[in-house]
Design a protein around this motif. Structure first.
Motif, mmCIF file in Angstrom:
data_model
loop_
_atom_site.group_PDB
_atom_site.id
_atom_site.type_symbol
_atom_site.label_atom_id
_atom_site.label_comp_id
_atom_site.label_asym_id
_atom_site.label_seq_id
_atom_site.Cartn_x
_atom_site.Cartn_y
_atom_site.Cartn_z
ATOM 1 N N ALA A 232 11.843 19.849 61.426
ATOM 2 C CA ALA A 232 10.884 18.762 61.193
ATOM 3 C C ALA A 232 11.037 17.586 62.148
ATOM 4 O O ALA A 232 10.129 16.756 62.247
ATOM 5 C CB ALA A 232 11.006 18.269 59.749
ATOM 6 N N THR A 233 12.170 17.496 62.863
ATOM 7 C CA THR A 233 12.369 16.358 63.767
ATOM 8 C C THR A 233 11.887 16.647 65.190
ATOM 9 O O THR A 233 11.839 15.739 66.015
ATOM 10 C CB THR A 233 13.856 15.957 63.822
ATOM 11 O OG1 THR A 233 14.631 17.076 64.285
ATOM 12 C CG2 THR A 233 14.351 15.540 62.444
ATOM 13 N N GLY A 234 11.525 17.897 65.482
ATOM 14 C CA GLY A 234 11.046 18.250 66.815
ATOM 15 C C GLY A 234 9.561 17.986 66.992
ATOM 16 O O GLY A 234 8.850 17.637 66.036
ATOM 17 N N VAL B 110 -0.307 20.798 48.856
ATOM 18 C CA VAL B 110 1.152 20.712 48.751
ATOM 19 C C VAL B 110 1.524 20.023 47.440
ATOM 20 O O VAL B 110 1.121 18.878 47.203
ATOM 21 C CB VAL B 110 1.746 19.934 49.940
ATOM 22 C CG1 VAL B 110 3.244 19.718 49.741
ATOM 23 C CG2 VAL B 110 1.474 20.658 51.245
ATOM 24 N N ASP B 111 2.284 20.709 46.605
ATOM 25 C CA ASP B 111 2.832 20.075 45.395
ATOM 26 C C ASP B 111 4.159 19.390 45.693
ATOM 27 O O ASP B 111 4.464 18.331 45.162
ATOM 28 C CB ASP B 111 3.048 21.123 44.295
ATOM 29 C CG ASP B 111 1.804 21.319 43.443
ATOM 30 O OD1 ASP B 111 0.811 20.610 43.685
ATOM 31 O OD2 ASP B 111 1.829 22.191 42.555
ATOM 32 N N GLU B 112 4.937 20.039 46.573
ATOM 33 C CA GLU B 112 6.249 19.502 46.945
ATOM 34 C C GLU B 112 6.550 19.947 48.363
ATOM 35 O O GLU B 112 6.195 21.054 48.762
ATOM 36 C CB GLU B 112 7.319 20.029 45.982
ATOM 37 C CG GLU B 112 8.697 19.416 46.196
ATOM 38 C CD GLU B 112 9.728 19.912 45.182
ATOM 39 O OE1 GLU B 112 10.912 19.552 45.335
ATOM 40 O OE2 GLU B 112 9.345 20.660 44.261
ATOM 41 N N ILE B 113 7.210 19.095 49.126
ATOM 42 C CA ILE B 113 7.538 19.439 50.511
ATOM 43 C C ILE B 113 8.986 19.081 50.810
ATOM 44 O O ILE B 113 9.496 18.045 50.346
ATOM 45 C CB ILE B 113 6.570 18.748 51.502
ATOM 46 C CG1 ILE B 113 6.754 19.324 52.914
ATOM 47 C CG2 ILE B 113 6.719 17.232 51.476
ATOM 48 C CD1 ILE B 113 5.572 19.044 53.834
ATOM 49 N N ASN C 193 1.972 16.472 60.396
ATOM 50 C CA ASN C 193 0.723 15.736 60.601
ATOM 51 C C ASN C 193 -0.482 16.579 60.198
ATOM 52 O O ASN C 193 -1.405 16.098 59.523
ATOM 53 C CB ASN C 193 0.575 15.321 62.066
ATOM 54 C CG ASN C 193 1.561 14.253 62.476
ATOM 55 O OD1 ASN C 193 2.070 13.514 61.636
ATOM 56 N ND2 ASN C 193 1.846 14.164 63.764
ATOM 57 N N ILE C 194 -0.479 17.844 60.616
ATOM 58 C CA ILE C 194 -1.648 18.701 60.378
ATOM 59 C C ILE C 194 -1.748 19.123 58.923
ATOM 60 O O ILE C 194 -2.846 19.207 58.367
ATOM 61 C CB ILE C 194 -1.605 19.914 61.334
ATOM 62 C CG1 ILE C 194 -1.792 19.422 62.784
ATOM 63 C CG2 ILE C 194 -2.684 20.931 60.988
ATOM 64 C CD1 ILE C 194 -1.527 20.472 63.837
ATOM 65 N N LEU C 195 -0.620 19.372 58.279
ATOM 66 C CA LEU C 195 -0.647 19.658 56.839
ATOM 67 C C LEU C 195 -1.323 18.506 56.087
ATOM 68 O O LEU C 195 -2.134 18.727 55.178
ATOM 69 C CB LEU C 195 0.769 19.863 56.315
ATOM 70 C CG LEU C 195 1.453 21.191 56.626
ATOM 71 C CD1 LEU C 195 2.947 21.101 56.318
ATOM 72 C CD2 LEU C 195 0.821 22.337 55.836
ATOM 73 N N ALA C 196 -0.991 17.279 56.485
ATOM 74 C CA ALA C 196 -1.589 16.107 55.840
ATOM 75 C C ALA C 196 -3.060 15.945 56.213
ATOM 76 O O ALA C 196 -3.917 15.712 55.346
ATOM 77 C CB ALA C 196 -0.797 14.851 56.208
ATOM 78 N N VAL D 162 11.011 11.333 58.811
ATOM 79 C CA VAL D 162 9.773 11.847 59.407
ATOM 80 C C VAL D 162 8.619 11.489 58.485
ATOM 81 O O VAL D 162 8.810 11.251 57.283
ATOM 82 C CB VAL D 162 9.830 13.376 59.620
ATOM 83 C CG1 VAL D 162 10.878 13.738 60.662
ATOM 84 C CG2 VAL D 162 10.104 14.109 58.314
ATOM 85 N N SER D 163 7.405 11.471 59.039
ATOM 86 C CA SER D 163 6.229 11.079 58.266
ATOM 87 C C SER D 163 5.448 12.294 57.797
ATOM 88 O O SER D 163 5.303 13.288 58.521
ATOM 89 C CB SER D 163 5.307 10.195 59.121
ATOM 90 O OG SER D 163 5.960 8.997 59.470
ATOM 91 N N PHE D 164 4.939 12.185 56.573
ATOM 92 C CA PHE D 164 4.023 13.185 56.029
ATOM 93 C C PHE D 164 2.920 12.424 55.308
ATOM 94 O O PHE D 164 3.112 11.929 54.191
ATOM 95 C CB PHE D 164 4.748 14.129 55.066
ATOM 96 C CG PHE D 164 3.829 15.086 54.352
ATOM 97 C CD1 PHE D 164 3.066 15.998 55.073
ATOM 98 C CD2 PHE D 164 3.713 15.069 52.970
ATOM 99 C CE1 PHE D 164 2.199 16.869 54.419
ATOM 100 C CE2 PHE D 164 2.862 15.943 52.313
ATOM 101 C CZ PHE D 164 2.099 16.848 53.043
ATOM 102 N N GLY D 165 1.770 12.297 55.980
ATOM 103 C CA GLY D 165 0.709 11.458 55.439
ATOM 104 C C GLY D 165 1.208 10.028 55.315
ATOM 105 O O GLY D 165 1.723 9.448 56.279
ATOM 106 N N ASP D 166 1.104 9.449 54.109
ATOM 107 C CA ASP D 166 1.568 8.081 53.903
ATOM 108 C C ASP D 166 2.991 8.028 53.352
ATOM 109 O O ASP D 166 3.474 6.978 52.945
ATOM 110 C CB ASP D 166 0.625 7.322 52.961
ATOM 111 C CG ASP D 166 0.469 8.003 51.603
ATOM 112 O OD1 ASP D 166 1.087 9.063 51.380
ATOM 113 O OD2 ASP D 166 -0.284 7.477 50.766
#
Length: 340
Positions: A10-12, A29-32, A20-23, A45-49
């Motif tokens: 996830a850091t690469g 996604v229920d849980e990540i 980014n694209i999943l968001a 790392v960022s996932f959406g907000d």
């Protein structure tokens, strides 16, 4: 009801793009969980907000997780993908490790989504090489109409395909050439990449081809049609993001360039930008951050009986890697798992 999703690496560059694209595509996604090597534990790392902290892939338990997107290279994948698959988590792998395994489907959703059901043999699905992915999206509609016999492709591949160190090398070499005494010697590449092109991607084979060139032929055959002959010359160019390809196509049946243009305009995943005037085509800088595979310069090849030429451009971190992986997850969810 959604999915429990893992992003490994996830850091690469590719892992972050997967998040980014999943968001962006609102994947259910229920849980990540975001995983990295031990030295990167706790990196944010960022996932959406949301802001997520990475966990250690070495100790992570994949039991109960639905889908894992892997962007960690062939070495670590060889260790962790079978572990995840054995725990019941379907692995979508971005490395080259499983691409040529006959028991692992190699998927580009616009081309061979129906092959997704083959995942059950190993609980693993392979993501193709970045240069192959965009090319087969462009070839598929033409092959369906006129049956492609042979493809001659020259690629112009950005440094992001090699990773962050290559991006830094291009940036630092470019700056260093303007500041006396601050020249930067090649480390990632065998020769200077700034203001240069290097006809060498991956290792050389006994045939004289590079592994990248071999990959394009082998993967096109597996994804599209084993009867298609492919010869490639793959070149690294001083572009940060976005791969370009000059593709020459020989078909069994005649296909007029105007009909080819119409077919490509209607094809999934393709955006045709083709005006026969200055600037009437797409360049790599214009495709960055976009989902589409862009096609321009569609024209007849008059040197053979049934020939076409075209120019193909795509964001290699997206369609060439992260986007294609997420699209595979969408197909898997819609056709097989059916939870979202």
């Amino acid at each position: 009801m959604g999915y429990r999703v893992v992003v490994a690496g996830a850091t690469g560059n590719v892992g972050r793009e997967m998040l980014n694209i999943l968001a962006e595509r609102e994947f259910p996604v229920d849980e990540i969980a975001v995983l990295a090597s031990r030295r990167s534990i706790g990196t944010e790392v960022s996932f959406g907000d949301k802001t997520l902290k990475t966990k250690d892939i070495e100790t992570f338990d994949f039991t109960g997780w639905d889908i894992a997107l892997f962007a960690i290279g062939s070495g670590p994948t060889k260790e962790y993908a079978p572990r995840a698959a054995a725990a019941g988590c379907v692995v979508i792998d971005n490395s080259s490790l499983y691409r040529y395994d006959p028991d692992v489907p190699l998927i580009v959703p616009e081309v061979n989504a129906e092959a997704i059901h083959g995942y059950s043999k190993k609980n693993i699905i392979a993501n193709p090489n970045c240069s192959t992915a965009q090319m087969v999206v462009a070839l598929k509609p033409i092959h369906d109409r006129a049956k492609i016999k042979r493809v001659v492709v020259s690629t112009y591949q950005s440094v992001s395909g090699t990773g962050k160190a290559a991006i830094d090398e291009l940036w630092n070499q470019t700056k260093g050439l303007y500041v006396p005494g601050q020249e930067v010697a090649p480390e990632v590449y065998p020769k200077q990449i700034a203001f240069n092109v290097i006809p060498h991607i991956d290792v050389f084979l006994d045939s004289g081809d590079t592994k990248e060139e071999w990959k394009m032929a082998a993967e096109t055959k597996k994804i599209l049609d084993p009867a298609i002959k492919v010869t490639a010359t793959c070149v690294r160019v001083p572009v940060f993001v976005g791969h370009s390809e000059s593709i020459n196509i020989e078909t069994e049946d005649f296909l007029d360039w105007e009909e080819a243009t119409d077919i490509l305009r209607e094809a999934p995943g393709i955006l045709v930008v083709d005006k026969r005037e200055p600037g009437g085509y797409v360049t790599p800088i214009e495709c960055v951050g976009e989902y589409a595979t862009y096609v321009s310069r569609i024209r007849q090849d008059a040197t053979i009986e049934n020939g076409l030429n075209l120019w193909c451009v795509s964001d290699n971190l997206r369609k060439g890697a992260a986007l294609n992986a997420v699209q595979i997850a969408e197909v898997l969810g819609n056709r097989v798992l059916k939870k979202g």
